[in-house]
Each structure stands twice: as structure tokens, then as C-alpha cells.
Design an enzyme around this catalytic site. Sequence first.
Site, PDB file in Angstrom:
ATOM      1  N   SER A   3      31.408  20.468  63.639  1.00  0.00           N
ATOM      2  CA  SER A   3      32.720  19.878  63.869  1.00  0.00           C
ATOM      3  C   SER A   3      33.522  20.042  62.593  1.00  0.00           C
ATOM      4  O   SER A   3      32.961  20.265  61.515  1.00  0.00           O
ATOM      5  CB  SER A   3      32.608  18.396  64.267  1.00  0.00           C
ATOM      6  OG  SER A   3      31.856  17.668  63.304  1.00  0.00           O
ATOM      7  N   GLU A  57      37.120  18.919  60.146  1.00  0.00           N
ATOM      8  CA  GLU A  57      38.218  17.998  59.838  1.00  0.00           C
ATOM      9  C   GLU A  57      39.389  18.779  59.253  1.00  0.00           C
ATOM     10  O   GLU A  57      39.217  19.639  58.389  1.00  0.00           O
ATOM     11  CB  GLU A  57      37.767  16.934  58.835  1.00  0.00           C
ATOM     12  CG  GLU A  57      38.888  15.963  58.456  1.00  0.00           C
ATOM     13  CD  GLU A  57      38.440  14.898  57.488  1.00  0.00           C
ATOM     14  OE1 GLU A  57      37.627  14.054  57.901  1.00  0.00           O
ATOM     15  OE2 GLU A  57      38.889  14.930  56.321  1.00  0.00           O
TER      16      GLU A  57
END
Length: 288
Positions: free
Chosen positions: A7, A9
Site C-alpha cells: 500500500s 501513502e
Amino acid sequence: MPTPNVSFEFFPPKSLEGSFKLWETLGVLAPLDPTFVSVTYGAGGTTRKLTHEAVTAINANFGVPVAAHLTCVDATRAETLEIADQYAQAGITQIVALRGDPPKGTATFQAHPDGFGSSEDLVAALAKTGKFDIRVGAYPDPHPEAASMQACVDYLKAKIDAGATSAITQFFFEADTFFRFRDACAAAGITAPILPGILPIEDWSRARRFATACGAVIPTWLDDAYTSAIRDGREDLLSTAICTELCTDLIEGGVDDLHFYTLNRPELTRDVCAALGVAPNVALAEVA
């Protein structure tokens, strides 16, 4: 070695040039089929509107789940929950709930008189709505305001007990730092997933400032390595090797999910993911 889930950011753009950079970053990383991507708040809540715009745009235009950061800074409870409700109406059901950094020019966090006093309070209010999957922050090296590592563990447990479903750690430089924290959390009865936060080092001086500000321990060997690499023009090569080795150690230690702090600079993150066997998804590449 198993291939990890990843994932990413991002931070919201503050200019037209920044917008192009964010979309370029998404174009590079979205095809890696992340389990989610998140968009930060600026210090003191300064990018609240920009965060909302970026999150809703990503949600509408890219084929990846998106999580919005939400903090307690400089807003009433009603204002904060209204923002959360706007996310829910837009189909965004993942929130990264944080206390937030103090506004620029202030040394310590001061809650708004009518606002949430802590991330635990924010988590409880969001959980009460029943609309969100709530992620929270965690500190494998002690938070600068924490009395001890155990205090960090206890506070994470309080947030999980309040309704958080998973945690993302601040970045760290050695796998053993994460493993010690993971073991302490397990001993405290925390069973929710804890995702290690990974910072690919694009610029050592900048990363060092980040580490000092957030309390991440800087190993002496890392300082020495970058001193030599910068002198010899090998900083990018060293960064790729160090980040890949850290991720490999984590995976071999049983970690399934890695969360990358990209700083909206995708190349190093992409290269590390490739080294770990994370291949682009053709269908997502067409969307991006």
C-alpha cells in the site's frame, strides 16, 4: 520468498505542478495493485480541503481503494465528523485516524475547545457511525511525547479497543525494531494487523530530519553508509539496496503487508517493489 501486499501513502498537491506529480506517481504505482492508498493531512490540518479533493479524485478515477487521513487538529467534533460523512457519501469507507501534529509555530498539541482531544476519542466517534474501516498510527520507536515503549503499546491497544481495525507504523530503519514492537503488542493482547511503514530514502538529509522529528532511532551504520555513498555518488543505489533488504527481512519474519511512504516520488518505491516480486497488474495499468 512470498510476494507481499503493498500500500502507498501520498500527500495532497498544493499547486498545479504538484497535481501533475501526484497523478504521475499514481500512474506509476497504481498498477502494482495496492491493497489501498492513503492521502495525508498537512501539519495542523493545513491541507484539509486539498486532502478531500485528492481523495475523492483518486476514488473516482483510479481502480484502487483509497483511505483518507483525518486528524483532531483545529476543528470541532462536528466539523470533523461532517468531513468523515462527506467521505462516506463519496464511497470512501477507509479512514486513517490520527491525533495530528501541532500547527506550525506551536510546540505541543492543543485540542480545539469543542474538538476531539485524542486519536482514541476520534476513533471511538468514527466507530460509532458504523461507516468506516479505521486505521491508526503506531510507533515501533517511542513517540517523542511517550514516556516509554510500553506507553506506545498501551495507547495503541486503547485505540484498537476503541474501534480501530488495523495500525500503520511510523517508519523505522531496522527490521528488529518492528519485530520487538510486534511482539510487545502481541503480549499486550493486540490481535489487529500492524502494517510496517517503509520510507524509501530519496534524500538522506531529509529522511534524517523526519526521523529526528518523529523519534525514529538512526543507527550509526546508516549515517556512515550514506556519508560514503553521497561522497561516491551512489546514494540512489544504496537506498534501493537498504530498503529492499529491510523489506526482505520483514517478509522473512512473517510480514505480509508493507506500507510505503512515497513522498509523491514513485521511482524508488517502484524499484523496491519490483525487487520484491510485486508485478504490475495489466488492467490497472490501463486505468492509470
